[in-house]
Design an enzyme around this catalytic site. Structure first.
Site, mmCIF file in Angstrom:
data_model
loop_
_atom_site.group_PDB
_atom_site.id
_atom_site.type_symbol
_atom_site.label_atom_id
_atom_site.label_comp_id
_atom_site.label_asym_id
_atom_site.label_seq_id
_atom_site.Cartn_x
_atom_site.Cartn_y
_atom_site.Cartn_z
ATOM 1 N N HIS A 270 29.662 14.337 20.866
ATOM 2 C CA HIS A 270 31.605 14.280 19.364
ATOM 3 C C HIS A 270 32.195 15.260 20.527
ATOM 4 O O HIS A 270 31.636 16.037 20.999
ATOM 5 C CB HIS A 270 30.647 15.075 18.474
ATOM 6 C CG HIS A 270 31.694 15.444 17.627
ATOM 7 N ND1 HIS A 270 32.637 14.733 17.145
ATOM 8 C CD2 HIS A 270 32.428 16.349 17.566
ATOM 9 C CE1 HIS A 270 34.180 15.146 16.015
ATOM 10 N NE2 HIS A 270 33.392 16.549 16.461
ATOM 11 N N SER A 271 33.781 14.751 20.676
ATOM 12 C CA SER A 271 34.195 15.662 21.496
ATOM 13 C C SER A 271 34.242 15.778 22.399
ATOM 14 O O SER A 271 34.463 14.780 23.233
ATOM 15 C CB SER A 271 34.656 16.956 20.858
ATOM 16 O OG SER A 271 36.017 18.013 20.414
ATOM 17 N N MET A 272 33.462 17.138 23.252
ATOM 18 C CA MET A 272 33.639 17.296 23.895
ATOM 19 C C MET A 272 32.849 16.316 24.911
ATOM 20 O O MET A 272 32.048 16.140 25.492
ATOM 21 C CB MET A 272 33.019 18.607 24.686
ATOM 22 C CG MET A 272 32.822 18.946 26.423
ATOM 23 S SD MET A 272 32.386 21.158 26.668
ATOM 24 C CE MET A 272 30.579 20.745 26.414
ATOM 25 N N ALA B 99 30.944 13.718 23.947
ATOM 26 C CA ALA B 99 31.785 11.765 23.294
ATOM 27 C C ALA B 99 31.932 11.680 25.817
ATOM 28 O O ALA B 99 31.457 10.568 26.251
ATOM 29 C CB ALA B 99 32.943 11.443 23.335
ATOM 30 N N SER C 82 32.305 9.631 19.574
ATOM 31 C CA SER C 82 33.132 10.336 18.184
ATOM 32 C C SER C 82 34.001 11.737 18.717
ATOM 33 O O SER C 82 34.145 12.705 19.637
ATOM 34 C CB SER C 82 32.096 10.686 17.659
ATOM 35 O OG SER C 82 33.198 12.075 16.289
#
Length: 265
Positions: free
Chosen positions: A95-97, A99, A123
């Site tokens: 998720h975010s970083m 990803a 994500s």
């Protein structure tokens, strides 16, 4: 050194060990996040899936360790850890970083000729080679914390009180520095398919920016948009788990088909 299928290390957290599982889900936290963020995911998929959550240095029980403030540095270290795991088909979920870190780790494993993931679920993050001139890591403490609170506001995610946030500030700042100084070569690709999940009110990624992921895979690309902001997955946990289940089932399908073919001869 190999890591046992039920083992926990400084990097590898297994909240529901599943040594007999045939597939693996590796979870990469967001900036400032920790392995425990994925405890509900682990509870959902164990014991059928070996759910591994990564714990980066500088947070929770690793808070006295130096932070790693570059994606390349983190990816090198994570690749070393994952290379020590047993050889199972895996999905990387970040998720975010996380990803971007999942993508860079997968690329490194492929480069080494090691077992890379069969799929990546990215994500809440725009494609690796998109660029925004963001410098949140250069703000003062209150400025960094304001950003964290704003990202959590739309989805009303529980982020702890101010004292807890300030204790986590060094790790948050280091992670923001890592992701904001990251630059991906336009031609860098992984072989596996990439599924991208975003929130339709996420200020950090547009659908067009998410589409850039398709330029970084030689496999298929799929985009799913959910109602919500940057932490949309907190409100849509069941739907996100369904996406993960889809990718995990796809990994086991070839083996099942091969077994079925052998039985029929």
């Amino acid at each position: 050194m190999n890591i046992a299928d039920n083992a926990t290390t400084s990097w590898i957290r297994r909240y529901h060990p599943a040594p007999g599982a045939g597939t693996r889900l590796v979870c990469f936290p967001h900036a400032g996040g920790s392995a425990s963020y994925f405890h509900p995911v682990s509870a959902r998929f164990a014991p059928d899936v070996d759910v591994v959550s990564l714990q980066y240095p500088g947070r929770q029980d690793r808070r006295r360790e130096p932070n790693v403030d570059s994606i390349a540095g983190l990816a090198d270290l994570v690749a070393d850890e994952l290379a020590a795991l047993s050889d199972k088909p895996a999905v990387f979920f970040g998720h975010s970083m996380g990803a971007v870190l999942a993508f860079e780790t997968a690329w490194r494993l492929e480069l080494r000729g090691l077992r890379a993931p069969g799929a990546i679920v990215a994500s809440g993050r725009r494609g690796p080679s998109t660029f925004r001139d963001e410098r949140i890591h250069e703000r003062d403490d209150d400025g960094v914390l304001d950003e964290v609170r704003e990202l959590n506001r739309v989805d009303r995610t529980v982020i702890g009180d101010d004292e807890i946030l300030r204790m986590a500030l060094p790790a948050i700042r280091a992670d923001y520095r890592a992701i904001e100084t990251y630059a991906c070569p336009a031609g860098r690709r992984v072989r596996c398919p990439v599924t991208v999940l975003i929130g339709d009110q996420d200020p950090k990624v547009t659908a067009e920016e998410a589409g850039n992921w398709g330029e970084h895979t030689e496999g298929g690309f799929r985009l799913e948009v959910f109602p919500g902001g940057h932490f949309f997955l907190a409100r849509h946990q069941s739907a996100v788990n369904a996406q993960l289940q889809r990718e995990l089932q796809a990994l086991s399908a070839p083996a099942a088909a091969l077994h079925s073919g052998r039985d029929s001869t």
